[in-house]
Design a protein around this motif. Structure first.
Motif: not given
Length: 361
Positions: A192-200
């Motif tokens: 989430x912090x680096x903008x890769x929301x799908x990782x969450x």
């Protein structure tokens, strides 16, 4: 504390049981604190929420173990002639079903969140007068609480073996792998912090799949025990070597032509039905009683023993390792093989008991 039904635990097992109770109480306290701390920093991360729910679920086998102990210590009665040892298996089943149902629900939510394209956000908090990204606090908390479970998980594994407790083993196995959950939640937060929301969402799915798998394994093990699958070792990796020991010991008696055993696991102790083909059908009852005592003397886990004379061995009875192909010979099994090493040191006790009974004859 030192009694299971009508069985008095040996000193080693009695000590291990007290240790198991203490570590379960400690684990419940540790997990409760963990749940409260994680609840304070959940944020909008689906991975964090899933990890938090898993922490709550991890209390189930621990509480089930302590509650079941209250029942398994009671002596058999006419209403419960085999005692209440199945309470341990029931607790195991409850824990497994809870893990499966909640895990499946969490997996559905993780997939739904990914498909809907939800973009979770993590804000900031004021910490010691400075504005700090909440994600760093989440990462620090998850890294800190990951330290405990592998250590007390391995400790429980050491206790599960001498106690032959599959519920304790399952609890320990989940604890030793708990760091996977913490690592996945950290990946989700950093994503989430680096903008890769799908990782969450991916991390949440990974955690929930692990919960489902734990649920499936525990439910399967508990059900197989409740429907009287052949007794196995505490880790379900092999047929329990006591079956071979009992059959071998019986075939070593001078009045026995052949023998086979049916052994059921009542949850932490065994019920043994031993079938023997006597050389002489006029063998006195005292010989069968002595044989039953000899089987019970093999191990503390043998709670009930019946020795039954038959002319032909039942096909479902187990003649012991190395004897599956036929029962025509009186030659004993060659031993329990690698499986014996998992819960039994040797067949010395069986041989000694057999020699003693030959002396009685």
């Amino acid at each position: 504390m030192s009694r299971f039904g009508r069985t008095d635990l040996p000193d080693e097992q009695a000590t291990d049981l007290r240790k198991a109770v203490k570590i379960e109480v400690f684990t419940i306290c540790y997990t409760t604190v963990t749940i409260l701390v994680v609840a304070l920093v959940l944020g909008n991360s689906q991975a964090m929420k899933t990890a938090w729910v898993e922490d709550i679920l991890s209390l189930t086998p621990q509480v089930a173990f302590l509650v079941a102990l209250v029942f398994v210590r009671r002596k058999p009665t006419r209403n419960f002639p085999y005692g209440l040892h199945r309470a341990m298996s029931v607790g195991h089943l409850v824990a497994g079903v809870a893990l499966f149902v909640v895990g499946a629900t969490l997996a559905y939510e993780a997939i739904s969140g990914f498909l809907s394209g939800d973009h979770p956000t993590i804000g900031t908090i004021v910490l010691f007068g400075s504005s700090v990204w909440l994600g760093w606090v989440m990462v620090a908390v998850m890294a800190l609480i990951a330290i405990g479970p592998p250590f007390y998980g391995r400790y429980k594994l050491k206790l599960a073996k001498p106690l032959h407790n599959k519920l304790l083993y399952a609890d320990a196995d989940m604890a030793t792998a708990d760091w996977h959950t913490n690592a996945a939640s950290i990946v989700g937060v950093l994503g989430i912090g680096v903008g890769l929301w799908w990782l969450d969402s991916a991390a949440a799915l990974f955690i929930s799949v692990g919960i489902v798998w734990d649920g499936v394994r525990n439910t399967r093990t508990a059900i197989l025990g409740l429907i009287d699958k052949r007794a196995t070792t505490y880790d379900e990796k092999a047929v329990h070597p006591l079956i071979a020991e009992a059959a071998t010991m019986l075939r070593g008696l001078p009045w026995v032509a052949d023998a086979a055993v049916r052994m059921r696991d009542l949850g932490q102790v065994f019920h043994v039905e031993a079938y023997v083909v006597p050389v002489d059908p006029r063998t006195p009852v005292s010989a069968y009683e002595s044989a039953a005592r000899a089987i019970a003397a093999l191990d503390w886990k043998v709670q009930d023993t019946d020795v039954i004379p038959v002319s032909v061995l039942p096909p479902e009875a187990d003649p012991g390792f190395g004897r599956e192909a036929g029962r025509g010979s009186r030659a004993g099994a060659s031993g329990a093989g690698p499986a014996a090493a998992s819960e039994r040191g040797s067949d010395a006790s069986a041989g000694a008991t057999s020699d003693r009974l030959k002396g009685e004859r």
